[in-house]
Design an enzyme around this catalytic site. Structure first.
Site, PDB file in Angstrom:
ATOM      1  N   GLU A   1      -3.245 -14.391   8.370  1.00 34.84           N
ATOM      2  CA  GLU A   1      -3.422 -14.128   7.334  1.00 34.84           C
ATOM      3  C   GLU A   1      -2.831 -15.748   5.810  1.00 34.84           C
ATOM      4  O   GLU A   1      -3.374 -15.388   4.421  1.00 34.84           O
ATOM      5  CB  GLU A   1      -2.226 -12.255   6.327  1.00 34.84           C
TER       6      GLU A   1
ATOM      7  N   GLU B   1      -7.268   2.792   2.895  1.00 32.11           N
ATOM      8  CA  GLU B   1      -6.491   3.694   4.673  1.00 32.11           C
ATOM      9  C   GLU B   1      -4.329   5.211   4.249  1.00 32.11           C
ATOM     10  O   GLU B   1      -4.708   5.774   4.621  1.00 32.11           O
ATOM     11  CB  GLU B   1      -6.173   2.650   5.717  1.00 32.11           C
TER      12      GLU B   1
ATOM     13  N   HIS C   1      -1.212 -12.065  34.494  1.00 29.78           N
ATOM     14  CA  HIS C   1      -2.276 -10.987  35.325  1.00 29.78           C
ATOM     15  C   HIS C   1      -3.332 -10.310  35.199  1.00 29.78           C
ATOM     16  O   HIS C   1      -4.578  -9.514  35.432  1.00 29.78           O
ATOM     17  CB  HIS C   1      -1.719  -9.741  35.879  1.00 29.78           C
TER      18      HIS C   1
ATOM     19  N   LYS D   1     -12.039  -4.811   0.952  1.00 33.62           N
ATOM     20  CA  LYS D   1     -11.478  -3.220   0.988  1.00 33.62           C
ATOM     21  C   LYS D   1     -12.275  -3.433  -0.293  1.00 33.62           C
ATOM     22  O   LYS D   1     -13.025  -1.670  -0.837  1.00 33.62           O
ATOM     23  CB  LYS D   1     -10.000  -3.339   0.264  1.00 33.62           C
TER      24      LYS D   1
ATOM     25  N   LYS E   1       2.897  -1.307  -1.368  1.00 33.81           N
ATOM     26  CA  LYS E   1       2.858  -1.594  -2.438  1.00 33.81           C
ATOM     27  C   LYS E   1       2.044  -1.479  -3.805  1.00 33.81           C
ATOM     28  O   LYS E   1       2.939  -1.468  -4.719  1.00 33.81           O
ATOM     29  CB  LYS E   1       2.807  -3.804  -1.875  1.00 33.81           C
TER      30      LYS E   1
ATOM     31  N   GLY F   1       2.595  -9.050   1.371  1.00 35.29           N
ATOM     32  CA  GLY F   1       2.910  -8.185   2.434  1.00 35.29           C
ATOM     33  C   GLY F   1       3.918  -8.100   3.480  1.00 35.29           C
ATOM     34  O   GLY F   1       4.313  -7.429   4.066  1.00 35.29           O
ATOM     35  N   ARG F   2       3.420  -9.525   3.707  1.00 29.69           N
ATOM     36  CA  ARG F   2       2.961  -9.513   4.705  1.00 29.69           C
ATOM     37  C   ARG F   2       5.222 -10.557   5.547  1.00 29.69           C
ATOM     38  O   ARG F   2       5.221 -11.124   5.958  1.00 29.69           O
ATOM     39  CB  ARG F   2       2.133 -10.584   5.739  1.00 29.69           C
TER      40      ARG F   2
END
Ligand code: G6Q
Length: 548
Positions: A358, A217, A389, A514, A211, A272-273
């Site tokens: 978030e 990263e 399990h 960040k 965005k 973003g999410r």
């Protein structure tokens, strides 16, 4: 109409009544609740849009539900919902509208926000994505040497990664299988190395999804990808044929060397999410095709309409959010397990971790006042039956109560023939039902002893039960159903955020990390002195540097 008071939760009449109600009957055991009401299993559920939501194993009664609905009304859930859908700036700390619901409006709808025709803008981008996706899928878009694209790699992180990854896994059965789709997010060089090591650059297309187009990263991985293409193709490398971008930052995109004609935009009102159905879904659209993508959007929209219009007692996301508040603030449950009994949903819990945590991991209300109650719980999970399990032991017999969201489909996408053996899908569903029942009802000491278990072992085999869960059932996993499921959780998270009075749409905690990482890079790399850093960080950085 009174205005919304973010700080007003604990002074609503319903909050006080819920406290009394919890003190009176909140500890009732699910065994007794089912014992008292023979029709509980038939009555405590909602069916809508082809989804069946069984909440009979939540620790609630009709009275609890009535009080929770009163709470939603007193917290003005309806008005807040309209404010969101109409583009009011409900993300107050960033002064932004929150309009992911506009990404899936039908073409015929109208919505103008801050003077912009939102529906027109959204559809312009969707049309551009569709034309591009078809060119890639049909082999018309070719790389530097004239070959069609075989592999699409999405580079992005957080909201620009988790949705596309989850959707690709979830809809794998609907993807163009001749093509490969990969996702690079981690700044750890291993991620891009492993994603590219066996590929031919001239048949590979990178989608740089960011965005802001400044995320450390993503930009680092994008530069490495560009170097990789150039190192394989040398003079022939035509970057424009191997890189497209999804971003709101045209300047950053062209600065990187991507033709802005191959940039797919979105807007600051898409968080973003909440962006997997914006242009961030370009890799999803290439994978499942524009028609499949339209189905996905239609599923989202169906759930939006359901949330906006269904009475609260029959409103799946609203009820989920209200049970979430009940479990968090009255039962004291600090975590929620998401347990899809569907292998294709194996990344769904990871996706929901970001969406839920978030959004609702906040310690102050919209007015900046410290909350006096707990907000968002930790979400986690794995697909069934694998978790049974490993970590289910703690859910059954540990000292924490962990509400579970179970999910299964009545039809599998892959009917695997079983000769002289039980059917895979029958077993899968039987396991989901068994786990939810065991968690709710447990096993008493008397029942264990009646099985002839030695007295000293009996306590170890007792399962106290009364562990709440929800069960979601749908026909089969397809793009439309996935859209409904994601929107269902989006609106459940929203409901909780409205009750708690918090900003579910900012993420200042992410921003601090960040900023600090940027500060530490020169200390690590050039040995820069920075007295503002703490002694532990400086010692670790010096140790790293001395080993280089
Ligand atoms: C999501 C967050 C965060 C964001 C990433 C990537 O709501 O804002 O996860 O999506 O930090 O940001 P960019 O898309 O700007 O690279």
């Amino acid at each position: 109409m009174t205005s919304y008071d973010p700080d007003g939760l604990t002074s609503t009449p319903a909050w006080g009544q819920l406290k009394d109600h919890f003190a009176d009957s909140g500890q009732a055991h699910l065994r007794d609740l089912f014992g008292r009401d023979a029709r509980r299993g038939q009555e405590y559920n909602v069916s809508a849009l082809g989804l069946y939501f069984d909440y009979s194993k939540q620790r609630v009664t009709k009275e609890t539900i009535e009080l929770l609905i009163d709470l939603a009304e007193q917290r003005q859930l309806r008005d807040r919902t309209e404010a969101m859908f109409n583009g009011e700036h409900i993300n107050v700390t960033e002064d932004r509208a929150v309009l992911h619901t506009a990404l899936r409006l039908p073409r015929t709808a109208t919505l103008e926000v801050d003077g912009q025709d939102v529906v027109g803008d959204v559809n312009d981008v969707l049309d551009k994505m569709g034309a591009f996706a078809n060119r890639v899928r049909d082999g018309e878009w070719v790389g530097s040497t004239g070959k069609p694209i075989k592999t699409v790699i999405n580079i992005g992180i957080g909201g620009s990664d988790l949705g596309p990854v989850m959707a690709h896994e979830a809809l794998r059965d609907y993807t163009k299988r001749e093509m490969d789709f990969r996702y690079v997010s981690n700044v750890d060089g291993t991620d891009i190395y492993e994603a590219t090591r066996d590929l031919a650059a001239d048949e590979t297309l990178f989608i740089v999804s960011s965005k802001t187009f400044t995320t450390q990263e993503t930009m680092t991985n994008a530069h490495s990808a560009r170097d990789w293409v150039v190192s394989q193709l040398g003079d022939k490398a035509d970057i424009a044929k191997h890189f497209v971008a999804v971003s709101t930052n045209a300047e950053g995109v062209s600065g990187f060397g991507i033709d802005t004609a191959n940039m797919f935009g979105f807007w600051d009102w898409v968080g973003g999410r909440y962006s997997m159905d914006s242009a961030i879904g370009l890799s999803t659209m290439i994978a499942i095709g524009p028609d499949g993508y339209s189905e996905l959007l239609a599923g989202f929209h169906e759930m939006d309409e359901h949330f906006r219009t269904a009475p609260l007692a029959e409103n799946i996301p609203a009820l989920m959010g209200l049970f979430g508040v009940w479990n968090r603030d009255f039962l004291g449950c600090a975590t929620v397990a998401v347990l899809p009994y569907e292998q294709y949903l194996k990344r769904f819990p990871a996706y929901l971790q970001q969406l839920t945590m978030e959004s609702n991991g906040k310690h102050v209300t919209l007015s900046g006042t410290d909350v006096t109650y707990d907000t968002g719980p930790v979400y986690w999970g794995e697909p069934g039956t694998n978790g049974q399990h490993s970590f289910y032991q703690l859910i059954h017999q540990g000292t924490s109560i962990i509400p579970c969201d179970f999910l299964f489909f009545t039809h599998p996408l892959n009917k695997v023939p079983a000769v002289d053996a039980p059917d895979h899908h029958d077993l899968l569903v039987a396991n989901a039902l068994a786990q939810a029942a065991a968690l709710a009802f447990g096993k008493t000491a008397e029942e264990v002893a009646a099985e002839g278990v030695a007295a000293d072992v009996v306590p170890h085999k007792v399962m106290k039960g009364n562990r709440p869960s929800s069960m979601f059932v749908a026909d089969k996993l397809d793009p439309r159903t996935l859209g409904k499921l994601v929107a269902m959780y989006e609106h459940a998270v929203f409901t909780e955020g409205v009750i708690w009075g918090i900003d579910s749409f900012d993420q200042w905690g992410v921003e601090l990390g960040k900023v600090l990482a940027k500060k530490i890079v020169p200390v690590l790399v050039d040995g820069k002195e920075d007295a503002s850093l703490d002694s532990s960080t400086l010692t670790l950085a010096a140790r790293y540097r001395s080993e280089q």
